[in-house]
Write a protein that holds these residues in place. Structure first.
Motif, PDB file in Angstrom:
ATOM      1  N   PHE A 221       0.835  -1.195   0.000  1.00  0.00           N
ATOM      2  CA  PHE A 221       0.000   0.000   0.000  1.00  0.00           C
ATOM      3  C   PHE A 221       0.879   1.257   0.000  1.00  0.00           C
ATOM      4  CE2 PHE A 221      -2.660  -3.261   1.925  1.00  0.00           C
ATOM      5  CZ  PHE A 221      -3.876  -3.072   1.288  1.00  0.00           C
ATOM      6  N   THR A 222       0.412   2.245  -0.752  1.00  0.00           N
ATOM      7  CA  THR A 222       1.011   3.573  -0.739  1.00  0.00           C
ATOM      8  C   THR A 222      -0.090   4.578  -0.440  1.00  0.00           C
ATOM      9  OG1 THR A 222       2.709   2.970  -2.349  1.00  0.00           O
ATOM     10  CG2 THR A 222       2.271   5.307  -2.050  1.00  0.00           C
ATOM     11  N   PHE A 223       0.126   5.410   0.576  1.00  0.00           N
ATOM     12  CA  PHE A 223      -0.855   6.409   1.004  1.00  0.00           C
ATOM     13  C   PHE A 223      -0.287   7.796   0.751  1.00  0.00           C
ATOM     14  CE2 PHE A 223      -1.135   2.615   3.638  1.00  0.00           C
ATOM     15  CZ  PHE A 223      -2.470   2.260   3.506  1.00  0.00           C
ATOM     16  N   ALA A 224      -1.062   8.635   0.064  1.00  0.00           N
ATOM     17  CA  ALA A 224      -0.628   9.998  -0.239  1.00  0.00           C
ATOM     18  C   ALA A 224      -1.785  10.953  -0.017  1.00  0.00           C
ATOM     19  CB  ALA A 224      -0.121  10.097  -1.678  1.00  0.00           C
ATOM     20  N   ALA A 225      -1.454  12.199   0.314  1.00  0.00           N
ATOM     21  CA  ALA A 225      -2.496  13.209   0.527  1.00  0.00           C
ATOM     22  C   ALA A 225      -3.215  13.494  -0.783  1.00  0.00           C
ATOM     23  CB  ALA A 225      -1.879  14.478   1.097  1.00  0.00           C
ATOM     24  N   GLY A 226      -4.559  13.457  -0.737  1.00  0.00           N
ATOM     25  CA  GLY A 226      -5.367  13.767  -1.912  1.00  0.00           C
ATOM     26  C   GLY A 226      -6.032  15.115  -1.756  1.00  0.00           C
ATOM     27  N   SER A 227      -7.205  15.252  -2.352  1.00  0.00           N
ATOM     28  CA  SER A 227      -7.965  16.480  -2.173  1.00  0.00           C
ATOM     29  C   SER A 227      -8.406  16.599  -0.724  1.00  0.00           C
ATOM     30  CB  SER A 227      -9.173  16.495  -3.115  1.00  0.00           C
ATOM     31  OG  SER A 227      -9.980  15.347  -2.906  1.00  0.00           O
ATOM     32  N   ARG A 228      -8.950  17.738  -0.360  1.00  0.00           N
ATOM     33  CA  ARG A 228      -9.250  18.025   1.038  1.00  0.00           C
ATOM     34  C   ARG A 228     -10.044  16.884   1.686  1.00  0.00           C
ATOM     35  NH1 ARG A 228     -11.903  23.719   2.539  1.00  0.00           N
ATOM     36  NH2 ARG A 228      -9.769  24.354   1.994  1.00  0.00           N
ATOM     37  N   SER A 229      -9.565  16.446   2.838  1.00  0.00           N
ATOM     38  CA  SER A 229     -10.133  15.391   3.667  1.00  0.00           C
ATOM     39  C   SER A 229      -9.782  13.989   3.193  1.00  0.00           C
ATOM     40  CB  SER A 229     -11.668  15.503   3.763  1.00  0.00           C
ATOM     41  OG  SER A 229     -12.035  16.693   4.428  1.00  0.00           O
ATOM     42  N   PHE A 230      -9.293  13.844   1.955  1.00  0.00           N
ATOM     43  CA  PHE A 230      -9.089  12.522   1.390  1.00  0.00           C
ATOM     44  C   PHE A 230      -7.614  12.106   1.408  1.00  0.00           C
ATOM     45  CE2 PHE A 230     -13.205  13.584  -0.390  1.00  0.00           C
ATOM     46  CZ  PHE A 230     -13.886  12.378  -0.347  1.00  0.00           C
ATOM     47  N   VAL A 231      -7.439  10.771   1.457  1.00  0.00           N
ATOM     48  CA  VAL A 231      -6.145  10.142   1.251  1.00  0.00           C
ATOM     49  C   VAL A 231      -6.270   9.206   0.061  1.00  0.00           C
ATOM     50  CG1 VAL A 231      -4.529   8.445   2.159  1.00  0.00           C
ATOM     51  CG2 VAL A 231      -5.277  10.319   3.593  1.00  0.00           C
ATOM     52  N   ASP A 232      -5.350   9.330  -0.897  1.00  0.00           N
ATOM     53  CA  ASP A 232      -5.323   8.445  -2.058  1.00  0.00           C
ATOM     54  C   ASP A 232      -4.522   7.192  -1.705  1.00  0.00           C
ATOM     55  OD1 ASP A 232      -6.772  10.285  -3.552  1.00  0.00           O
ATOM     56  OD2 ASP A 232      -4.966  11.298  -4.257  1.00  0.00           O
ATOM     57  N   VAL A 233      -5.081   6.022  -2.082  1.00  0.00           N
ATOM     58  CA  VAL A 233      -4.458   4.746  -1.762  1.00  0.00           C
ATOM     59  C   VAL A 233      -4.188   3.983  -3.049  1.00  0.00           C
ATOM     60  CG1 VAL A 233      -4.565   2.659  -0.369  1.00  0.00           C
ATOM     61  CG2 VAL A 233      -5.839   4.687   0.327  1.00  0.00           C
ATOM     62  N   THR A 234      -2.979   3.457  -3.185  1.00  0.00           N
ATOM     63  CA  THR A 234      -2.631   2.551  -4.287  1.00  0.00           C
ATOM     64  C   THR A 234      -2.218   1.227  -3.674  1.00  0.00           C
ATOM     65  OG1 THR A 234      -1.894   4.360  -5.703  1.00  0.00           O
ATOM     66  CG2 THR A 234      -1.125   2.155  -6.262  1.00  0.00           C
ATOM     67  N   SER A 235      -2.838   0.134  -4.159  1.00  0.00           N
ATOM     68  CA  SER A 235      -2.549  -1.192  -3.631  1.00  0.00           C
ATOM     69  C   SER A 235      -2.086  -2.114  -4.758  1.00  0.00           C
ATOM     70  CB  SER A 235      -3.803  -1.786  -2.964  1.00  0.00           C
ATOM     71  OG  SER A 235      -3.567  -3.126  -2.589  1.00  0.00           O
ATOM     72  N   ASP A 236      -0.915  -2.727  -4.556  1.00  0.00           N
ATOM     73  CA  ASP A 236      -0.407  -3.764  -5.456  1.00  0.00           C
ATOM     74  C   ASP A 236      -0.561  -5.110  -4.779  1.00  0.00           C
ATOM     75  OD1 ASP A 236       0.454  -1.927  -7.374  1.00  0.00           O
ATOM     76  OD2 ASP A 236       2.334  -1.605  -6.341  1.00  0.00           O
ATOM     77  N   ARG A 237      -1.024  -6.110  -5.522  1.00  0.00           N
ATOM     78  CA  ARG A 237      -1.132  -7.460  -4.974  1.00  0.00           C
ATOM     79  C   ARG A 237      -0.239  -8.378  -5.767  1.00  0.00           C
ATOM     80  NH1 ARG A 237      -6.739 -10.797  -4.704  1.00  0.00           N
ATOM     81  NH2 ARG A 237      -6.350 -10.910  -6.968  1.00  0.00           N
ATOM     82  N   CYS A 238       0.684  -9.062  -5.066  1.00  0.00           N
ATOM     83  CA  CYS A 238       1.653  -9.944  -5.719  1.00  0.00           C
ATOM     84  C   CYS A 238       1.678 -11.277  -4.978  1.00  0.00           C
ATOM     85  CB  CYS A 238       3.048  -9.326  -5.711  1.00  0.00           C
ATOM     86  SG  CYS A 238       3.141  -7.653  -6.380  1.00  0.00           S
ATOM     87  N   PRO A 239       1.984 -12.374  -5.656  1.00  0.00           N
ATOM     88  CA  PRO A 239       2.119 -13.668  -4.973  1.00  0.00           C
ATOM     89  C   PRO A 239       3.257 -13.621  -3.950  1.00  0.00           C
ATOM     90  CG  PRO A 239       1.962 -13.964  -7.348  1.00  0.00           C
ATOM     91  CD  PRO A 239       2.132 -12.503  -7.121  1.00  0.00           C
ATOM     92  N   PHE A 240       3.071 -14.341  -2.871  1.00  0.00           N
ATOM     93  CA  PHE A 240       4.101 -14.383  -1.827  1.00  0.00           C
ATOM     94  C   PHE A 240       4.402 -15.830  -1.492  1.00  0.00           C
ATOM     95  CE2 PHE A 240       5.625 -14.516   2.506  1.00  0.00           C
ATOM     96  CZ  PHE A 240       6.592 -13.530   2.500  1.00  0.00           C
TER      97      PHE A 240
END
Length: 241
Positions: A221-240
């Motif tokens: 997961f990567t969390f970054a500041a988005g527009s007001r009140s929001f946090v943008d989330v990017t999720s990568d799913r890989c085999p483990f």
């Protein structure tokens, strides 16, 4: 009259020889004093010369000793520098830093936590640089604050098996009054909750990164500041692994 003149000449010659004798005595005395002074000066010069020679010899010996000591100190300094360089090289080689130190700490923590060393070695051995990861998911959610009463308080990933929520510090207006949205310059707390209640928490100023392993899959997961009140989330799913 002839006798008177004779006595006068005798007395004159006698006075003259007496004066000559006095002068001779004085001259002899002066010469004797001068010779004695000269001899004393010669002896003093000889003594001073001997003293100077001794002093020169002493200084020469001290100079030789100091040069030898300086040479020994230079050799010791070069030896110490070589040993220091060798120690630094050995330290850099044997003591991990950066990513190596972080990985070593992770391995140590896992072993202390009871993970089997063979299992951990298998995971490390089978880890691959190129991984078959799925297309990243991009979503956003509202960071909760003490004044936030509504909005999307969390967001789901992996078909709802993972929920991500977060809390932050209220922003303030120009008068210092708290507002409902969060301050992106202050640390936030992100919670990643899997089905079954297992929770992973990451805290700090945005952006933040967190990887979790659930059901043989690694979610990054990567969390970054988005527009007001929001946090943008990017999720990568890989085999483990």
């Amino acid at each position: 009259m002839a006798l008177g003149r004779y006595d006068y000449e005798r007395r004159y010659r006698r006075r003259m020889w007496t004066q000559i004798l006095k002068v001779g005595v004085v001259v002899a005395f002066v010469l004797a004093v001068a010779l004695f002074s000269y001899q004393m000066g010669i002896e003093q010069l000889k003594g001073r010369d001997a003293s100077l020679r001794d002093e020169v010899n002493t200084l020469s010996r001290q100079r030789t000793e100091l040069e030898l000591l300086a040479s020994q100190m230079q050799h010791a300094a070069r030896t110490a520098e070589a040993k220091l360089a060798e120690a630094e090289a050995r330290l850099q080689r044997d003591v991990p830093t950066g990513d190596r130190a972080r990985l070593l700490q992770l391995v140590t923590d896992r072993l202390k936590g009871g993970m089997d060393a063979n299992r951990l070695g298998f995971v490390i051995q089978n880890a691959q640089a190129q991984r078959n990861c799925q297309q990243p998911e991009n979503k956003r959610f509202v960071i909760a604050t003490p004044l936030m009463k509504s909005g999307v308080r969390g967001v789901g990933f992996a078909n709802g098996t993972i929920t991500v929520t977060g809390e932050g510090v209220s922003a303030r207006d120009g008068q210092g009054n708290p507002e409902s949205w969060f301050d992106p310059g202050q640390p936030v707390t992100i919670r990643i909750i899997a089905i079954g209640g297992k929770e992973n928490v990451v805290t700090g100023p945005l952006p933040l990164h967190k990887s979790v392993v659930i059901d043989n899959n690694e979610y990054r997961f990567t969390f970054a500041a988005g527009s007001r009140s929001f946090v943008d989330v990017t999720s990568d799913r890989c085999p483990f692994p």
